[in-house]
Design an enzyme around this catalytic site. Structure first.
Site, PDB file in Angstrom:
ATOM      1  N   ASN A  96       1.232 -15.804   8.135  1.00 45.16           N
ATOM      2  CA  ASN A  96       1.228 -17.212   8.580  1.00 45.16           C
ATOM      3  C   ASN A  96       0.238 -18.046   7.780  1.00 45.16           C
ATOM      4  O   ASN A  96      -0.699 -18.633   8.295  1.00 45.16           O
ATOM      5  CB  ASN A  96       0.937 -17.315  10.080  1.00 45.16           C
ATOM      6  N   HIS A 181       4.332 -10.406  17.798  1.00 43.81           N
ATOM      7  CA  HIS A 181       3.473 -11.093  18.759  1.00 43.81           C
ATOM      8  C   HIS A 181       4.442 -11.526  19.851  1.00 43.81           C
ATOM      9  O   HIS A 181       5.338 -12.326  19.590  1.00 43.81           O
ATOM     10  CB  HIS A 181       2.826 -12.287  18.043  1.00 43.81           C
ATOM     11  N   HIS A 234      -1.422  -6.913  19.535  1.00 42.53           N
ATOM     12  CA  HIS A 234      -2.424  -7.354  20.524  1.00 42.53           C
ATOM     13  C   HIS A 234      -1.935  -7.418  21.972  1.00 42.53           C
ATOM     14  O   HIS A 234      -1.874  -8.482  22.589  1.00 42.53           O
ATOM     15  CB  HIS A 234      -3.031  -8.698  20.124  1.00 42.53           C
ATOM     16  N   ASP A 307      -6.881  -8.516  14.937  1.00 42.89           N
ATOM     17  CA  ASP A 307      -6.351  -9.886  14.912  1.00 42.89           C
ATOM     18  C   ASP A 307      -7.441 -10.846  14.417  1.00 42.89           C
ATOM     19  O   ASP A 307      -7.620 -11.940  14.955  1.00 42.89           O
ATOM     20  CB  ASP A 307      -5.822 -10.316  16.290  1.00 42.89           C
ATOM     21  N   HIS A 311     -11.496 -19.387  11.853  1.00 47.43           N
ATOM     22  CA  HIS A 311     -11.301 -20.838  11.911  1.00 47.43           C
ATOM     23  C   HIS A 311     -12.641 -21.498  11.613  1.00 47.43           C
ATOM     24  O   HIS A 311     -13.690 -20.992  12.026  1.00 47.43           O
ATOM     25  CB  HIS A 311     -10.813 -21.275  13.296  1.00 47.43           C
ATOM     26  N   PHE A 325      -6.393 -21.342  18.289  1.00 45.27           N
ATOM     27  CA  PHE A 325      -6.493 -19.986  18.831  1.00 45.27           C
ATOM     28  C   PHE A 325      -7.045 -19.046  17.769  1.00 45.27           C
ATOM     29  O   PHE A 325      -6.672 -19.151  16.604  1.00 45.27           O
ATOM     30  CB  PHE A 325      -5.104 -19.471  19.223  1.00 45.27           C
TER      31      PHE A 325
HETATM   32 ZN   LIG Z   1      -2.540 -12.483  14.554  1.00 47.24          ZN
HETATM   33 ZN   LIG Z   2      -0.619 -13.037  17.380  1.00 43.24          ZN
END
Ligand SMILES: [Zn+2]
Ligand SMILES: [Zn+2]
Length: 428
Positions: A96, A181, A234, A307, A311, A325
């Site tokens: 991502n 996820h 996760h 994970d 940020h 998040f």
């Molecule tokens: Zn992740």
């Molecule tokens: Zn995730």
């Protein structure tokens, strides 16, 4: 190439059920010899590992390295430095990014750049759908040829069951794990934490556990039909553990990971609106946390993955609902896991800890890692399992500082980390 001789350590290799006191020799990037006592050779650097574990380098199959496109949060270099400081020698980065890693060209580019820029080995989990839009499957054959080890739309879970089914059929054909996820967006829309007493008290919108479990069940049913290897990321709910237990008993090719933060924290960590406790899936109830612990102890949960989601401070400084998040994980994972273990009435054996953090995740993603077998790449971590240390976010190697464990006293730290026989990290 310099050779190293690690002496007087506790050699731990789950791949060989090896747990013994002894020495390990690295030569020309590989593990050359293991024995109760080895004599130093000319030109070899000897490292005393008394009271330390000598383990295969840790393997994190779930990290966000933010390149290309978001290098203000993390880079291959800073993320790699954080990894080796945490004892990791192999990581799988998520797609991502900006643009998302959905083409063979981008996968190759990241792999090539990582070889030059990251002190840690980097593997790529490519996108599951084009542009991670959840509409059209990618060219899995081409992604696999380019070096992708699995496919995932992590942060943007595929909402259409029909698209997911086609993606699974495609990945199964090339033996690529489908890494998911699990989140039904219709149940979590607008939520910034777990739905419970704390979210009600704070006046924040919460996501119920069913946002996760509805998709775990859907994906597991689709995996049963398509025969793909489904890996659940996760895991955060008690019911999720039960679903995975059920589908494993049915013979479905399903595996799962849990993060150190879901083993140690609950939604109570959000009570002061600390945005460093905001991640997705969210920290949940104590009953969920306890069930995840049991899931690890009972072997329902296969491995631990962080994970790691950096940020920038200005992003996390926003009000709770607006902040992104995600939290850091690479540099605190080992210390968190050993702290969690120390609180158990019957703690896991060191060999089991190393399995959860190295051998098991390496196997799940088919990586050449996670063992001290003679001839294997010398990816090794020397761990001081008793060292108590305090997390100072200013000292983290990561480009970002977003950790809910700031100020915590953790147990255990990587003292030396080797990748292909090269010393890439030494603790001060
Ligand atoms: Zn992740
Ligand atoms: Zn995730």
């Amino acid at each position: 190439m310099t050779g190293y001789l690690l002496k007087h350590g506790r050699l731990l290799d789950p791949a060989q059920s090896l747990d013994m006191r002894g020495d390990l020799r690295m030569r020309e990037g590989r593990i050359a010899e293991i024995a109760p006592a080895l004599t130093p050779e000319a030109g070899e650097t000897v490292i005393d590992c008394t009271d330390c574990w000598i383990a295969p380098g840790l393997v994190d199959i779930h990290v966000h390295l933010r390149e290309p496109g978001q290098s203000y949060k993390e880079t291959l270099q800073t993320g790699g430095a954080a990894a080796v400081a945490g004892g990791f020698t192999s990581v799988c980065c998520m797609p991502n990014t900006d643009p998302p890693l959905d083409s063979p060209m981008l996968v190759r580019e990241i792999l090539e750049r990582a070889r030059r820029e990251s002190p840690c080995k980097v593997y790529v989990v490519a996108a599951l759908t084009q542009g991670m839009r959840g509409e059209a499957p990618c060219d899995y054959h081409a992604l696999k040829q380019a070096g992708a080890v699995a496919c995932s739309d992590d942060a943007f879970p595929v909402q259409s069951a029909e698209v997911m089914r086609r993606a699974m059929l495609g990945c199964a054909a090339y033996d690529l794990p489908v890494v998911t996820h699990c989140e039904d967006k219709t149940l979590s829309e607008g939520a910034s934490m777990h739905a419970g007493a704390i979210s009600a008290q704070l006046g924040l919108k919460g996501a119920p556990g069913s946002a996760e479990t509805v998709q775990i069940a859907r994906n597991a049913l689709l995996a049963q039909e398509t025969g793909c290897h489904l890996h659940i990321q996760h895991l955060s709910t008690a019911m999720g553990v039960e679903l995975i237990r059920f589908f494993k008993a049915q013979g479905v090719r399903i595996s799962c990971e849990v993060s150190p933060h879901h083993l140690l924290l609950t939604d109570a960590a959000c009570a002061e609106f600390d945005t460093d406790a905001k991640m997705n899936p969210p920290l949940r109830s104590e009953a969920d946390r306890a069930a995840l612990t049991q899931g690890v102890l009972q072997g329902v949960i296969d491995c631990i993955a962080t994970d790691h989601a950096p940020h920038a401070p200005f992003e996390k400084a926003q009000p709770f609902p607006a902040a992104p998040f995600g939290i850091l994980g690479l540099e605190t994972a080992l210390g968190c896991v050993l702290l969690w273990n120390s609180r158990l009435p019957n703690p896991l054996e060191p060999l089991q800890i190393v399995n959860l953090l190295s051998t098991a995740p390496a196997r799940l993603m088919g990586l050449l890692a996670g063992t001290l077998q003679v001839g294997a790449p010398a990816d090794i971590v020397v761990i001081d399992p008793n060292l108590r240390w305090r997390v100072n976010s200013a000292e983290l190697r990561s480009r970002s500082k977003n950790t809910p464990f700031k100020g915590w006293e953790l147990i255990g730290k990587a003292r030396s980390t080797f990748v292909d026989g090269v010393l890439v990290h030494t603790a001060e």
